[in-house]
Design a protein around this motif. Structure first.
Motif, PDB file in Angstrom:
ATOM      1  N   ASP A 102      45.335  58.407  48.522  1.00 45.40           N
ATOM      2  CA  ASP A 102      46.784  58.209  48.469  1.00 45.40           C
ATOM      3  C   ASP A 102      47.131  56.743  48.670  1.00 45.40           C
ATOM      4  O   ASP A 102      48.017  56.203  48.006  1.00 45.40           O
ATOM      5  CB  ASP A 102      47.479  59.048  49.556  1.00 45.40           C
ATOM      6  N   VAL A 103      46.422  56.096  49.596  1.00 44.89           N
ATOM      7  CA  VAL A 103      46.678  54.682  49.875  1.00 44.89           C
ATOM      8  C   VAL A 103      46.354  53.831  48.653  1.00 44.89           C
ATOM      9  O   VAL A 103      47.118  52.925  48.290  1.00 44.89           O
ATOM     10  CB  VAL A 103      45.857  54.204  51.089  1.00 44.89           C
ATOM     11  N   LEU A 104      45.217  54.120  47.986  1.00 49.46           N
ATOM     12  CA  LEU A 104      44.851  53.369  46.790  1.00 49.46           C
ATOM     13  C   LEU A 104      45.886  53.546  45.691  1.00 49.46           C
ATOM     14  O   LEU A 104      46.215  52.599  44.968  1.00 49.46           O
ATOM     15  CB  LEU A 104      43.474  53.814  46.281  1.00 49.46           C
ATOM     16  N   ALA A 163      31.143  56.241  38.161  1.00 45.89           N
ATOM     17  CA  ALA A 163      31.187  55.882  39.583  1.00 45.89           C
ATOM     18  C   ALA A 163      32.626  55.823  40.085  1.00 45.89           C
ATOM     19  O   ALA A 163      32.952  56.360  41.155  1.00 45.89           O
ATOM     20  CB  ALA A 163      30.497  54.533  39.791  1.00 45.89           C
ATOM     21  N   ARG A 164      33.492  55.175  39.309  1.00 50.05           N
ATOM     22  CA  ARG A 164      34.901  55.044  39.717  1.00 50.05           C
ATOM     23  C   ARG A 164      35.546  56.412  39.907  1.00 50.05           C
ATOM     24  O   ARG A 164      36.217  56.656  40.909  1.00 50.05           O
ATOM     25  CB  ARG A 164      35.669  54.240  38.673  1.00 50.05           C
ATOM     26  N   ARG A 165      35.319  57.307  38.959  1.00 53.64           N
ATOM     27  CA  ARG A 165      35.933  58.633  39.044  1.00 53.64           C
ATOM     28  C   ARG A 165      35.347  59.469  40.179  1.00 53.64           C
ATOM     29  O   ARG A 165      36.014  60.353  40.722  1.00 53.64           O
ATOM     30  CB  ARG A 165      35.781  59.365  37.718  1.00 53.64           C
ATOM     31  N   GLU A 166      34.098  59.166  40.545  1.00 56.08           N
ATOM     32  CA  GLU A 166      33.448  59.905  41.633  1.00 56.08           C
ATOM     33  C   GLU A 166      33.723  59.273  42.998  1.00 56.08           C
ATOM     34  O   GLU A 166      33.223  59.737  44.019  1.00 56.08           O
ATOM     35  CB  GLU A 166      31.940  59.968  41.397  1.00 56.08           C
ATOM     36  N   GLY A 167      34.476  58.177  43.014  1.00 56.63           N
ATOM     37  CA  GLY A 167      34.764  57.508  44.280  1.00 56.63           C
ATOM     38  C   GLY A 167      33.592  56.717  44.812  1.00 56.63           C
ATOM     39  O   GLY A 167      33.502  56.456  46.018  1.00 56.63           O
ATOM     40  N   VAL A 168      32.688  56.315  43.920  1.00 56.88           N
ATOM     41  CA  VAL A 168      31.508  55.546  44.302  1.00 56.88           C
ATOM     42  C   VAL A 168      31.725  54.086  43.922  1.00 56.88           C
ATOM     43  O   VAL A 168      32.172  53.798  42.805  1.00 56.88           O
ATOM     44  CB  VAL A 168      30.246  56.085  43.587  1.00 56.88           C
ATOM     45  N   ASP A 169      31.418  53.169  44.835  1.00 56.95           N
ATOM     46  CA  ASP A 169      31.464  51.753  44.504  1.00 56.95           C
ATOM     47  C   ASP A 169      30.144  51.391  43.831  1.00 56.95           C
ATOM     48  O   ASP A 169      29.091  51.399  44.469  1.00 56.95           O
ATOM     49  CB  ASP A 169      31.664  50.910  45.765  1.00 56.95           C
TER      50      ASP A 169
END
Length: 290
Positions: free
Chosen positions: A136-138, A236-242
């Protein structure tokens, strides 16, 4: 410990919070500013006096990476030292700018204070925004940044100038994976996005097929490999992985295992370079299991 005062970022009035970690660093920060200023004076340090933004640009990157190394090693003692080196770079750049009449350390602090307050309406806003999770913050952060860009674009148009492109704010000097993830995130924020992660995996497969269709060693094959990596970054982005951190962690794991293999070879009185491929694979599996 610092005393709270009204700064536009809210106060403790009527609210109980634990301020045990709230530090007053005003004296120490001012001393650092004065030390850097003194080093840049005519009778100061010849090296510091001759530096420009361009001449020490690489130092900022090096110091930041050294700090990251300490973070990944969970080395708090050295992290404290390396963060000081990063801060010194910031203050030195600020003094170089001040000497040129461009901006000061106070301007830098003021700008980032205003930005942090503006981009956290769920904390500092007059009306509470909904932010129950990091995602939510992002989302709030991205929406505020887009609104800022919109206002900036309007000003540019009124001045007869071309508005800044959506991706212009992503530094080209960033590491490739980090740059790719930031670029894709910005594009996705305005709706240029796959509907599902499965669709991104399909794109990875498509890019792999295009890579394999090009002649080995060709420039086209190299470009297609880059497209394949870019598609993986979107996974990675969609999975919340940096993606950058993930690859750094995997590389660190490989280095640790390889070091263990060299130790095992040394105990056998052999050099790792003398092992056959089959022996190397066997040694790797033993280390991995251990």
């Amino acid at each position: 410990m610092a005393e709270w005062k009204e700064t536009g970022a809210g106060s403790l009035a009527g609210i109980t919070r634990d301020t045990s970690t709230l530090v007053d660093a005003r004296d120490e920060m001012q001393q650092l500013v004065e030390i850097i200023w003194r080093l840049r004076q005519p009778d100061g340090c010849p090296w510091d006096r001759k530096q420009t933004h361009a001449s020490i640009a690489k130092n900022m990157i090096e110091e930041a990476y050294e700090a990251v190394d300490c973070i990944e090693a969970d080395d708090a003692a050295h992290l404290r030292e390396e963060l000081g080196d990063v801060l010194m770079q910031v203050v030195l750049h600020a003094q170089i700018a001040a000497d040129a009449g461009a901006f000061t350390m106070a301007d830098i602090a003021r700008d980032i204070n205003e930005k942090l307050i503006r981009r956290h309406p769920h904390v500092f806003g007059s009306t509470a925004s909904q932010a129950s999770s990091a995602d939510d913050v992002l989302a709030i952060w991205d929406s505020v940044k887009l609104a800022e860009k919109g206002a900036k674009d309007e000003g540019a148009v009124e001045s007869g100038e071309r508005p800044e492109g959506l991706l212009d704010g992503v530094p080209r000097a960033l590491p490739a994976l980090m740059q790719a993830q930031k670029v894709s995130r910005k594009a996705a924020a305005v709706g240029f996005e796959w509907e599902t992660t499965a669709a991104v995996w399909d794109k990875v497969a498509e890019e792999r097929a295009e890579f394999e269709a090009e002649p080995a060693g060709s420039e086209a094959r190299e470009l297609e490999f880059g497209d394949m990596l870019f598609a993986l970054v979107n996974v990675a982005r969609r999975e919340g992985v940096d993606a950058e951190s993930a690859l750094r962690a995997s590389t660190a794991k490989f280095r640790a295992r390889w070091s263990a293999m060299e130790d095992a070879a040394y105990r056998q009185g052999r050099r790792i370079e003398d092992f056959s491929t089959e022996e190397l694979n066997e040694l790797w599996n033993r280390v991995k299991q251990a």
